[in-house]
Design an enzyme around this catalytic site. Structure first.
Site, PDB file in Angstrom:
ATOM      1  N   ASN A  59     -40.933  24.480 -20.620  1.00 55.68           N
ATOM      2  CA  ASN A  59     -40.329  23.912 -19.407  1.00 55.68           C
ATOM      3  C   ASN A  59     -39.929  22.457 -19.642  1.00 55.68           C
ATOM      4  O   ASN A  59     -40.707  21.679 -20.206  1.00 55.68           O
ATOM      5  CB  ASN A  59     -41.385  23.981 -18.284  1.00 55.68           C
ATOM      6  N   HIS A  99     -33.843  18.822 -11.857  1.00 52.57           N
ATOM      7  CA  HIS A  99     -33.882  17.708 -10.894  1.00 52.57           C
ATOM      8  C   HIS A  99     -32.504  17.045 -10.967  1.00 52.57           C
ATOM      9  O   HIS A  99     -32.210  16.324 -11.916  1.00 52.57           O
ATOM     10  CB  HIS A  99     -34.983  16.710 -11.271  1.00 52.57           C
TER      11      HIS A  99
HETATM   12  O1  9MR Z   1     -44.369  16.527  -7.955  1.00 50.19           O
HETATM   13  C1  9MR Z   1     -45.376  16.067  -8.828  1.00 50.19           C
HETATM   14  C2  9MR Z   1     -45.977  14.785  -8.279  1.00 50.19           C
HETATM   15  O2  9MR Z   1     -46.706  15.077  -7.093  1.00 50.19           O
HETATM   16  C3  9MR Z   1     -46.887  14.152  -9.303  1.00 50.19           C
HETATM   17  O3  9MR Z   1     -47.311  12.897  -8.832  1.00 50.19           O
HETATM   18  C4  9MR Z   1     -46.150  14.012 -10.607  1.00 50.19           C
HETATM   19  C5  9MR Z   1     -47.054  13.407 -11.652  1.00 50.19           C
HETATM   20  O4  9MR Z   1     -46.423  13.172 -12.842  1.00 50.19           O
HETATM   21  O5  9MR Z   1     -45.694  15.281 -11.053  1.00 50.19           O
HETATM   22  C6  9MR Z   1     -44.762  15.819 -10.178  1.00 50.19           C
HETATM   23  O6  9MR Z   1     -44.253  17.030 -10.687  1.00 50.19           O
HETATM   24  C7  9MR Z   1     -43.581  16.940 -11.928  1.00 50.19           C
HETATM   25  C8  9MR Z   1     -43.796  18.242 -12.651  1.00 50.19           C
HETATM   26  O7  9MR Z   1     -45.159  18.518 -12.770  1.00 50.19           O
HETATM   27  C9  9MR Z   1     -43.120  18.240 -14.016  1.00 50.19           C
HETATM   28  N1  9MR Z   1     -41.743  17.879 -13.929  1.00 50.19           N
HETATM   29  C10 9MR Z   1     -41.427  16.684 -13.176  1.00 50.19           C
HETATM   30  C11 9MR Z   1     -42.049  16.759 -11.776  1.00 50.19           C
HETATM   31  C12 9MR Z   1     -41.655  15.572 -10.949  1.00 50.19           C
HETATM   32  O8  9MR Z   1     -42.165  14.386 -11.491  1.00 50.19           O
END
Ligand code: 9MR
Length: 444
Positions: A193, A229
């Site tokens: 991913n 994103h």
């Molecule tokens: O949405 C997630 C956020 O709540 C966390 O703080 C963050 C920490 O790094 O991770 C976010 O989710 C991520 C996902 O796990 C991997 N791809 C990027 C996403 C957005 O940052």
């Protein structure tokens, strides 16, 4: 959507051609299910007490990803001490409501517990592989697909790996993780991913080359997650990029979709149509439900307003899902033997038929059952299967009456209504043999 479906009434020895007008599905999950796909969302455990959130989750989505609760820092806060409370909460909510779960993520350079950040070399490698084994074993039989490795490639033009403590344990850390995940949970699809992989660019090409190499060498990989994103637009080669991965023999899954900007509704439609146009695009997950649930504070990149109302982007997605496109074929995992059997019971028009695709390996199987409505819409169905020797260890999209012998499967909320001539799917996995399931379908 006008549908012309041919119903072969084998029992009567005749062929009937029935023309029906199917009603478009009215929820994202049901609309995606018409083509054998899913529509999911990231879920945060602490929001499961918010009734607006839970209502939208239960109604609209049929796949769930834990936004943070299955990551390394959450699941192994101290070395060898595992905590599954948040992950289990999300998983149980999903399974109890007939939804499947994408596991996210076994190994990532971010959100590592402090103890792991301080390790290196063979000690870190061993800790990382043990983490994969333990977590995948805890969730064995319950996860549709795992993001085994997240975000291991560098941004920019190198096309190479990102530097990280995991990368410094040796370039083979990714394949070691995939092998450990397969051994722990052979029923889960295993995905790589990443983000910024939404067009044909050096980063996505680096990943493409890794996947091609893995397929050539028999490293177990089943899918590539495109986080997606995005801002304002889907790249013009978005679909072509999905297709080139699909042509390697892996599924593609859109795993964390969110889109900011004034062209949002169009861009959401374009992404959804791209997935629908790629047969091996298995489904789409958005990274949160309402704008207020998004990690992109203030950008309002999701399908529902902060108060839970449907946005124009929602309608774009729903329409694109309803417009259809052939869905993924049965995937085969790297197994010792794989057989596919299809059994169809002849039933009169107006009733339903069931067929099964079986993925069997030494010691276990995954059965995907397709339920097809006859010349009338279904408002509830029951499928009976026979297990001779094997037993069920997990299921999705249906409630089973037991785990061995004759098992009656009844629809869950989101897939009980099937328009005339159309299909929905459920599945289960088990230990032992899944041969001779011989599914038969009846209405409820
Ligand atoms: O949405 C997630 C956020 O709540 C966390 O703080 C963050 C920490 O790094 O991770 C976010 O989710 C991520 C996902 O796990 C991997 N791809 C990027 C996403 C957005 O940052």
């Amino acid at each position: 959507m006008p549908i012309v479906s041919a119903v072969v009434a084998a029992a009567l020895g005749t062929t009937l051609v029935v023309t029906a007008t199917a009603n478009a599905a009215t929820t994202l999950g049901a609309a995606a299910a018409q083509s054998g796909r899913y529509f999911g969302t990231a879920v945060a455990a602490q929001k499961l007490g918010d009734s607006t959130y839970v209502n939208l989750l239960n109604t609209e989505f049929n796949m769930v990803t834990a936004e943070n609760e299955m990551k390394w820092d959450a699941t192994e806060p101290n070395r060898g001490q595992f905590n599954y409370s948040g992950g289990d909460r999300i998983l149980n909510h999903a399974l109890n409501n007939g939804k499947r779960v994408r596991g996210h993520a076994l190994l990532w350079y971010q959100q590592q517990p402090r103890w792991a950040q301080g390790l290196s070399g063979s000690d870190l490698r061993q800790a990382a592989i043990n983490h994969v084994t333990q977590v995948a074993t805890h969730y064995k039989g319950k996860i549709y697909a795992w993001d085994v490795v997240n975000e291991a490639f560098a941004d920019g033009n190198s096309g190479g790996r990102r530097d990280s403590n995991l990368q410094r344990t040796g370039n083979d850390w990714i394949e070691a993780a995939f092998r450990a995940a397969r051994a722990a949970d052979p029923g889960a699809k295993l995905c790589y991913n990443d983000y910024n992989t939404d067009s044909i660019n050096p980063k996505s090409t680096g990943i493409y080359n890794m996947v091609r190499d893995f397929k050539a060498r028999g490293v177990p990989i089943d899918c590539v997650g495109m986080q997606s994103h995005l801002s304002n637009n889907a790249p013009s080669d978005y679909q072509a990029n999905l297709q080139r991965f699909a042509d390697l023999g892996v599924e593609v899954q859109i795993t964390e979709l969110d889109i900011s900007g004034s062209n949002q509704a169009n861009a959401y439609g374009a992404v959804t149509r791209a997935c629908m146009a790629v047969t091996r695009c298995a489904g789409i997950t958005v990274w949160g439900i309402r704008d207020s649930d998004s990690w992109r504070g203030g950008e309002n990149p999701l399908l529902f307003t902060s108060s839970g109302a449907k946005k124009p982007a929602y309608t774009s997605v729903l329409n694109a899902l309803n417009a259809g496109g052939p869905g993924p074929t049965t995937t085969t995992t790297t197994t010792t033997t794989t057989t596919t059997t299809t059994t169809t019971d002849p039933v009169p028009p107006g009733d339903c038929t069931a067929s099964v695709s079986l993925n069997q390996w030494n010691g276990g199987f995954v059965a995907t059952v397709k339920v097809t409505a006859g010349s009338s819409a279904l408002n509830g169905w029951r499928v009976t299967t026979t297990l001779s020797g094997g037993s069920v260890t997990g299921s999705w999209g249906a409630n089973g009456s037991g785990t061995s012998g004759t098992v009656n499967w009844t629809n869950v909320d989101y897939n009980g209504s099937v328009p005339a001539g159309q299909s929905t799917e459920f599945g289960f996995q088990g230990s032992g043999s899944g041969s001779g399931l011989n599914p038969t379908c009846s209405t409820r």
